[in-house]
Design a protein around this motif. Structure first.
Motif, PDB file in Angstrom:
ATOM      1  N   LEU A  28       0.831  -1.207   0.000  1.00  0.00           N
ATOM      2  CA  LEU A  28       0.000   0.000   0.000  1.00  0.00           C
ATOM      3  C   LEU A  28       0.865   1.257   0.000  1.00  0.00           C
ATOM      4  O   LEU A  28       0.592   2.218  -0.726  1.00  0.00           O
ATOM      5  CB  LEU A  28      -0.934  -0.003   1.212  1.00  0.00           C
ATOM      6  CG  LEU A  28      -2.053  -1.050   1.193  1.00  0.00           C
ATOM      7  CD1 LEU A  28      -2.808  -1.032   2.521  1.00  0.00           C
ATOM      8  CD2 LEU A  28      -3.007  -0.790   0.038  1.00  0.00           C
ATOM      9  N   TRP A  29       1.923   1.240   0.818  1.00  0.00           N
ATOM     10  CA  TRP A  29       2.817   2.394   0.871  1.00  0.00           C
ATOM     11  C   TRP A  29       3.587   2.556  -0.440  1.00  0.00           C
ATOM     12  O   TRP A  29       3.830   3.681  -0.888  1.00  0.00           O
ATOM     13  CB  TRP A  29       3.787   2.260   2.049  1.00  0.00           C
ATOM     14  CG  TRP A  29       3.145   2.565   3.357  1.00  0.00           C
ATOM     15  CD1 TRP A  29       2.747   1.667   4.319  1.00  0.00           C
ATOM     16  CD2 TRP A  29       2.794   3.859   3.861  1.00  0.00           C
ATOM     17  NE1 TRP A  29       2.174   2.318   5.376  1.00  0.00           N
ATOM     18  CE2 TRP A  29       2.189   3.670   5.135  1.00  0.00           C
ATOM     19  CE3 TRP A  29       2.926   5.152   3.372  1.00  0.00           C
ATOM     20  CZ2 TRP A  29       1.730   4.726   5.901  1.00  0.00           C
ATOM     21  CZ3 TRP A  29       2.464   6.212   4.137  1.00  0.00           C
ATOM     22  CH2 TRP A  29       1.874   5.991   5.386  1.00  0.00           C
ATOM     23  N   ALA A  30       3.967   1.440  -1.050  1.00  0.00           N
ATOM     24  CA  ALA A  30       4.665   1.510  -2.332  1.00  0.00           C
ATOM     25  C   ALA A  30       3.741   2.049  -3.421  1.00  0.00           C
ATOM     26  O   ALA A  30       4.173   2.811  -4.299  1.00  0.00           O
ATOM     27  CB  ALA A  30       5.199   0.133  -2.719  1.00  0.00           C
ATOM     28  N   THR A  31       2.463   1.663  -3.369  1.00  0.00           N
ATOM     29  CA  THR A  31       1.488   2.197  -4.318  1.00  0.00           C
ATOM     30  C   THR A  31       1.336   3.703  -4.141  1.00  0.00           C
ATOM     31  O   THR A  31       1.262   4.464  -5.119  1.00  0.00           O
ATOM     32  CB  THR A  31       0.128   1.513  -4.131  1.00  0.00           C
ATOM     33  OG1 THR A  31       0.274   0.101  -4.307  1.00  0.00           O
ATOM     34  CG2 THR A  31      -0.896   2.039  -5.127  1.00  0.00           C
ATOM     35  N   PHE A  57      12.562   6.292   1.840  1.00  0.00           N
ATOM     36  CA  PHE A  57      13.460   5.920   2.930  1.00  0.00           C
ATOM     37  C   PHE A  57      12.731   5.076   3.978  1.00  0.00           C
ATOM     38  O   PHE A  57      13.293   4.138   4.561  1.00  0.00           O
ATOM     39  CB  PHE A  57      14.062   7.165   3.586  1.00  0.00           C
ATOM     40  CG  PHE A  57      14.965   7.945   2.683  1.00  0.00           C
ATOM     41  CD1 PHE A  57      15.755   7.310   1.737  1.00  0.00           C
ATOM     42  CD2 PHE A  57      15.023   9.324   2.767  1.00  0.00           C
ATOM     43  CE1 PHE A  57      16.589   8.019   0.891  1.00  0.00           C
ATOM     44  CE2 PHE A  57      15.848  10.055   1.931  1.00  0.00           C
ATOM     45  CZ  PHE A  57      16.631   9.408   0.990  1.00  0.00           C
ATOM     46  N   GLY A  58      11.458   5.422   4.230  1.00  0.00           N
ATOM     47  CA  GLY A  58      10.665   4.631   5.158  1.00  0.00           C
ATOM     48  C   GLY A  58      10.462   3.203   4.663  1.00  0.00           C
ATOM     49  O   GLY A  58      10.563   2.240   5.425  1.00  0.00           O
ATOM     50  N   LEU A  59      10.168   3.049   3.375  1.00  0.00           N
ATOM     51  CA  LEU A  59      10.017   1.711   2.786  1.00  0.00           C
ATOM     52  C   LEU A  59      11.306   0.909   2.923  1.00  0.00           C
ATOM     53  O   LEU A  59      11.273  -0.283   3.258  1.00  0.00           O
ATOM     54  CB  LEU A  59       9.642   1.836   1.303  1.00  0.00           C
ATOM     55  CG  LEU A  59       8.203   2.241   0.982  1.00  0.00           C
ATOM     56  CD1 LEU A  59       8.066   2.586  -0.495  1.00  0.00           C
ATOM     57  CD2 LEU A  59       7.244   1.115   1.346  1.00  0.00           C
ATOM     58  N   ALA A  60      12.434   1.564   2.668  1.00  0.00           N
ATOM     59  CA  ALA A  60      13.715   0.870   2.778  1.00  0.00           C
ATOM     60  C   ALA A  60      13.987   0.453   4.216  1.00  0.00           C
ATOM     61  O   ALA A  60      14.445  -0.675   4.481  1.00  0.00           O
ATOM     62  CB  ALA A  60      14.840   1.769   2.262  1.00  0.00           C
ATOM     63  N   PRO A 114      11.574  -8.048   0.118  1.00  0.00           N
ATOM     64  CA  PRO A 114      12.654  -7.563  -0.756  1.00  0.00           C
ATOM     65  C   PRO A 114      13.431  -6.454  -0.061  1.00  0.00           C
ATOM     66  O   PRO A 114      12.837  -5.542   0.524  1.00  0.00           O
ATOM     67  CB  PRO A 114      11.908  -7.047  -1.993  1.00  0.00           C
ATOM     68  CG  PRO A 114      10.507  -6.807  -1.539  1.00  0.00           C
ATOM     69  CD  PRO A 114      10.240  -7.820  -0.471  1.00  0.00           C
ATOM     70  N   VAL A 115      14.737  -6.539  -0.098  1.00  0.00           N
ATOM     71  CA  VAL A 115      15.588  -5.563   0.580  1.00  0.00           C
ATOM     72  C   VAL A 115      16.447  -4.787  -0.410  1.00  0.00           C
ATOM     73  O   VAL A 115      16.548  -3.561  -0.333  1.00  0.00           O
ATOM     74  CB  VAL A 115      16.490  -6.262   1.627  1.00  0.00           C
ATOM     75  CG1 VAL A 115      17.448  -5.259   2.263  1.00  0.00           C
ATOM     76  CG2 VAL A 115      15.644  -6.923   2.701  1.00  0.00           C
ATOM     77  N   LEU A 161      16.457  -0.554  -1.057  1.00  0.00           N
ATOM     78  CA  LEU A 161      17.697   0.157  -0.756  1.00  0.00           C
ATOM     79  C   LEU A 161      18.254   0.846  -2.008  1.00  0.00           C
ATOM     80  O   LEU A 161      18.747   1.971  -1.940  1.00  0.00           O
ATOM     81  CB  LEU A 161      18.731  -0.806  -0.183  1.00  0.00           C
ATOM     82  CG  LEU A 161      18.469  -1.287   1.254  1.00  0.00           C
ATOM     83  CD1 LEU A 161      19.525  -2.311   1.667  1.00  0.00           C
ATOM     84  CD2 LEU A 161      18.491  -0.108   2.226  1.00  0.00           C
ATOM     85  N   PHE A 162      18.147   0.157  -3.143  1.00  0.00           N
ATOM     86  CA  PHE A 162      18.614   0.761  -4.398  1.00  0.00           C
ATOM     87  C   PHE A 162      17.792   2.000  -4.734  1.00  0.00           C
ATOM     88  O   PHE A 162      18.343   3.019  -5.151  1.00  0.00           O
ATOM     89  CB  PHE A 162      18.533  -0.258  -5.534  1.00  0.00           C
ATOM     90  CG  PHE A 162      19.024   0.278  -6.848  1.00  0.00           C
ATOM     91  CD1 PHE A 162      20.381   0.318  -7.134  1.00  0.00           C
ATOM     92  CD2 PHE A 162      18.137   0.767  -7.797  1.00  0.00           C
ATOM     93  CE1 PHE A 162      20.849   0.832  -8.342  1.00  0.00           C
ATOM     94  CE2 PHE A 162      18.584   1.282  -9.000  1.00  0.00           C
ATOM     95  CZ  PHE A 162      19.947   1.317  -9.281  1.00  0.00           C
ATOM     96  N   ILE A 163      16.468   1.903  -4.553  1.00  0.00           N
ATOM     97  CA  ILE A 163      15.606   3.055  -4.845  1.00  0.00           C
ATOM     98  C   ILE A 163      15.955   4.216  -3.925  1.00  0.00           C
ATOM     99  O   ILE A 163      16.001   5.384  -4.347  1.00  0.00           O
ATOM    100  CB  ILE A 163      14.126   2.680  -4.694  1.00  0.00           C
ATOM    101  CG1 ILE A 163      13.745   1.594  -5.702  1.00  0.00           C
ATOM    102  CG2 ILE A 163      13.230   3.897  -4.902  1.00  0.00           C
ATOM    103  CD1 ILE A 163      12.339   1.052  -5.513  1.00  0.00           C
TER     104      ILE A 163
END
Length: 369
Positions: A19-22, A101-104, A116-117, A121-123
């Motif tokens: 949801l956060w990635a969306t 940054f929060g998602l990472a 997935p890590v 981190l790459f993003i």
């Protein structure tokens, strides 16, 4: 803890992160649209410094603050109407950065759950690079090379966020690649899909170069350009000169008219190539789709392609109206995302059918007998 237990525990986390990635994808589209708006209203240097605006967190508006700002930057007096588009774009981009940054951080924290890590981190790292290009866009006074790369970086960030969203959604649903075996002709579409994606990226790059050099208005008629099918005097050498030196203020562009016409015509030709290639590819893919489940993904690309081409034509016919031009940028992102989604679906659903080994066939025949 078994692998299945770990998977069950990771699903709720993956669902929330999806949801956060969306949301991050949606915000990335907004940032791209705001960037287009900022360029189109010629507000790219609405604030001559970075990350603030004349040394303030917001655009100076009171008489006192404007006087201070003008004293700090005497060569670029305050223009509130241009400062706000630039700062709104920065606020949105900063919010997107915090979200990424929060998602990472959450992905790293729950890495034992199988989330997935590497991709988050790459993003996050790419967002830092994108922020640097945002700074250089201002400090180098809209140098076209930096502006174009900054635009492409925004589209890249969006594509990566979509991939992350798709991966998280699949994990939240507990699905793996289906391994569905389909006709070999459909499986062989994969390189053609990547070819289509490459063409879309190149066309976006041409669009970025067109925007960075203010070449969108170089041709104001269709289907000809300045009344000619192939305008005389087009200067491709200067139009695509990547060695332009740093120093001048590039607001409004520095190229000659012939150089801008060359860029504009190249963008038009690129659009025709993309339309023809994707049109043929999607038609063939639709005919061979069978029960692959690619119907919606194919239709999505076709709709995005038609809308993007129509918006491009409307831009020229109506002489680059602000809302249509912003929509053209947004639909460019939509076409890219739809292609990435189609390739993702193809990877998930299409696996080349493997022919059974000769000895296996013999055994099967003996058992049947």
């Amino acid at each position: 803890m078994t692998a299945s237990d770990s998977t069950e525990l990771s699903r709720p986390i993956a669902r929330k992160l999806a949801l956060w990635a969306t949301l991050a994808c949606t915000l990335a589209v907004v940032v791209i649209m705001l960037g287009a708006w900022t360029r189109l209203v010629h507000a790219g240097l609405g604030c001559p410094d970075w990350p603030g605006c004349y040394g303030f967190l917001t655009v100076p508006q009171s008489e006192t603050n404007i006087a201070i700002a003008n004293a700090r930057f005497p060569d670029t007096p305050v223009d509130v109407s241009k400062g706000w588009p630039e700062m709104i774009h920065r606020y949105a981009a900063g919010t997107l950065g915090l979200l990424v940054f929060g998602l990472a951080a959450v992905s790293v924290r729950h890495r034992r759950a199988g989330l997935p890590v590497k991709l988050p981190l790459f993003i996050a790292g790419f967002i830092i690079l994108q922020a640097a290009f945002g700074m250089w866009t201002v400090t180098l006074k809209l140098w076209p090379q930096v502006v174009a790369l900054h635009l492409l970086g925004g589209f890249t960030t969006l594509s990566l966020l979509l991939l992350l969203t798709l991966r998280l959604r699949r994990q939240a649903l507990g699905r793996q690649a289906s391994g569905l075996s389909v006709a070999g002709s459909l499986a062989r579409f994969r390189p053609w899909l990547y070819g289509g994606l490459l063409l879309v990226i190149l066309q976006i790059a041409l669009g970025a170069w067109t925007a960075a050099n203010y070449a969108a208005v170089a041709c104001t008629d269709l289907p000809t350009c300045q009344g000619q099918w192939w305008p005389q005097g087009m200067d491709f050498r200067h139009g695509f000169d990547l060695t332009q030196h740093v120093g001048p203020n590039y607001l409004g562009g520095q190229l000659t008219s012939d150089g801008r016409v060359a860029i504009h015509v190249s963008h038009r030709l690129g659009a025709l190539v993309v339309l023809a290639y994707l049109g043929v590819m999607l038609t063939l893919l639709w005919r061979r789709r069978g029960q692959s489940g690619l119907d919606n993904a194919v239709v999505l690309v076709a709709v995005a392609l038609a809308l993007q081409f129509g918006l491009g034509l409307t831009n020229v016919w109506l002489h680059i109206p602000l809302m249509i031009a912003v929509a053209h940028n947004a639909m460019g992102a939509g076409l890219l995302l739809s292609m990435v989604h189609l390739i993702w679906r193809h990877h998930q659903l299409v696996q080349p059918a493997m022919s059974p080994a000769p000895h296996t066939t013999t055994i099967n025949r003996e058992v049947t007998a």
